[in-house]
Structure formats: C-alpha cells, structure tokens
Design a protein around this motif. Structure first.
Motif, mmCIF file in Angstrom:
data_model
loop_
_atom_site.group_PDB
_atom_site.id
_atom_site.type_symbol
_atom_site.label_atom_id
_atom_site.label_comp_id
_atom_site.label_asym_id
_atom_site.label_seq_id
_atom_site.Cartn_x
_atom_site.Cartn_y
_atom_site.Cartn_z
ATOM 1 N N ARG A 120 -8.771 12.864 -6.715
ATOM 2 C CA ARG A 120 -9.714 12.201 -5.797
ATOM 3 C C ARG A 120 -10.981 13.008 -5.594
ATOM 4 O O ARG A 120 -12.059 12.446 -5.415
ATOM 5 C CB ARG A 120 -9.070 11.974 -4.421
ATOM 6 C CG ARG A 120 -8.036 10.908 -4.389
ATOM 7 C CD ARG A 120 -7.686 10.516 -2.963
ATOM 8 N NE ARG A 120 -7.362 11.623 -2.092
ATOM 9 C CZ ARG A 120 -6.127 12.011 -1.762
ATOM 10 N NH1 ARG A 120 -5.098 11.371 -2.245
ATOM 11 N NH2 ARG A 120 -5.940 13.023 -0.930
ATOM 12 N N PHE A 133 -8.590 4.361 -4.696
ATOM 13 C CA PHE A 133 -7.992 4.685 -3.399
ATOM 14 C C PHE A 133 -8.914 4.247 -2.275
ATOM 15 O O PHE A 133 -10.093 3.967 -2.493
ATOM 16 C CB PHE A 133 -7.718 6.189 -3.295
ATOM 17 C CG PHE A 133 -8.931 7.052 -3.479
ATOM 18 C CD1 PHE A 133 -9.707 7.435 -2.397
ATOM 19 C CD2 PHE A 133 -9.312 7.474 -4.742
ATOM 20 C CE1 PHE A 133 -10.828 8.229 -2.562
ATOM 21 C CE2 PHE A 133 -10.427 8.279 -4.921
ATOM 22 C CZ PHE A 133 -11.187 8.654 -3.827
ATOM 23 N N TYR A 150 -3.333 3.815 -1.310
ATOM 24 C CA TYR A 150 -3.497 3.264 -2.658
ATOM 25 C C TYR A 150 -2.892 1.869 -2.694
ATOM 26 O O TYR A 150 -1.751 1.674 -2.269
ATOM 27 C CB TYR A 150 -2.764 4.133 -3.682
ATOM 28 C CG TYR A 150 -3.318 5.521 -3.827
ATOM 29 C CD1 TYR A 150 -4.250 5.807 -4.817
ATOM 30 C CD2 TYR A 150 -2.903 6.549 -2.992
ATOM 31 C CE1 TYR A 150 -4.752 7.091 -4.970
ATOM 32 C CE2 TYR A 150 -3.405 7.831 -3.132
ATOM 33 C CZ TYR A 150 -4.324 8.097 -4.124
ATOM 34 O OH TYR A 150 -4.823 9.359 -4.275
ATOM 35 N N TRP A 174 0.841 -1.191 0.000
ATOM 36 C CA TRP A 174 0.000 0.000 0.000
ATOM 37 C C TRP A 174 0.871 1.234 0.000
ATOM 38 O O TRP A 174 1.953 1.231 0.587
ATOM 39 C CB TRP A 174 -0.930 -0.001 1.223
ATOM 40 C CG TRP A 174 -1.965 -1.070 1.111
ATOM 41 C CD1 TRP A 174 -1.822 -2.388 1.441
ATOM 42 C CD2 TRP A 174 -3.280 -0.926 0.597
ATOM 43 N NE1 TRP A 174 -2.981 -3.069 1.162
ATOM 44 C CE2 TRP A 174 -3.888 -2.202 0.647
ATOM 45 C CE3 TRP A 174 -4.007 0.156 0.109
ATOM 46 C CZ2 TRP A 174 -5.197 -2.421 0.225
ATOM 47 C CZ3 TRP A 174 -5.304 -0.059 -0.308
ATOM 48 C CH2 TRP A 174 -5.892 -1.334 -0.258
ATOM 49 N N THR A 203 -0.374 8.863 -0.116
ATOM 50 C CA THR A 203 -0.467 9.865 -1.180
ATOM 51 C C THR A 203 0.919 10.377 -1.561
ATOM 52 O O THR A 203 1.246 10.472 -2.746
ATOM 53 C CB THR A 203 -1.364 11.041 -0.732
ATOM 54 O OG1 THR A 203 -2.684 10.538 -0.494
ATOM 55 C CG2 THR A 203 -1.429 12.132 -1.790
ATOM 56 N N ASN A 255 -3.715 -2.043 -7.550
ATOM 57 C CA ASN A 255 -4.676 -1.182 -8.245
ATOM 58 C C ASN A 255 -3.973 -0.110 -9.066
ATOM 59 O O ASN A 255 -4.410 0.222 -10.179
ATOM 60 C CB ASN A 255 -5.625 -0.507 -7.269
ATOM 61 C CG ASN A 255 -6.668 -1.426 -6.689
ATOM 62 O OD1 ASN A 255 -7.200 -1.152 -5.624
ATOM 63 N ND2 ASN A 255 -6.975 -2.518 -7.357
ATOM 64 N N VAL A 256 -2.884 0.430 -8.540
ATOM 65 C CA VAL A 256 -2.130 1.454 -9.268
ATOM 66 C C VAL A 256 -1.544 0.859 -10.539
ATOM 67 O O VAL A 256 -1.627 1.467 -11.615
ATOM 68 C CB VAL A 256 -1.029 2.073 -8.383
ATOM 69 C CG1 VAL A 256 -0.123 2.989 -9.202
ATOM 70 C CG2 VAL A 256 -1.642 2.842 -7.211
#
Length: 82
Positions: free
Chosen positions: A42, A52, A62, A21, A24, A66-67
């Motif tokens: 966002r 997010f 994040y 994870w 930001t 997923n990124v």
C-alpha cells in the motif's frame, strides 16, 4: 473468503456490501502473506497489491470483489506465450 450481505431496513440487499469486505489481517490470512506485506504494498510508490479503501488512518479495508479481480489479473497460464 466469506461474503457478508447487509440487509437494509426495507429488506433489500445493499449492493455496496454484497461482495464482502476484508481487513488487512483477514486478507493477509487468505493470501498466506504477513500483514506487513500488504502494508508495504500500500505504501509503495506507485501502490501495489489489490485495491484498498482507507477508512481511517489506522483502518484499511479490501473489497472481496476487487481482490478476486486482482488475483485473476495476476494469473499465469503455463505454456502460453506472454
């Protein structure tokens, strides 16, 4: 992006955290954008940028997986018709 694996007391790995994870500021550094850019994405309607998780009012995380998926979805191959 560094991946962090959390080991549960019984010695198994947590699939929830296996992908790592990012905060930001961590993600902003990886993407070479300012943290304010991620905050703007966002709060846009509809939201933009990678998925997010709002942990609290001030903490957003994040998923590295997923990124990576989000980056792949934005890939452009030159010479290919759109």
């Amino acid at each position: 992006m560094a991946s962090q694996v959390v080991t549960i007391h019984d010695g198994s790995r947590s699939p929830f955290l296996a992908g790592g994870w990012l905060s930001t500021s961590d993600l902003a550094g990886c993407l070479h954008v300012d943290a304010s850019t991620l905050r703007r994405w966002r709060t846009a309607r509809p939201p933009q940028g990678p998925p997010f998780v709002s942990v609290s009012e001030r903490v957003v995380m994040y998923s590295a997986l997923n990124v990576e998926e989000w980056l792949r979805s934005r890939r452009t191959v030159p010479g290919r018709e759109a």
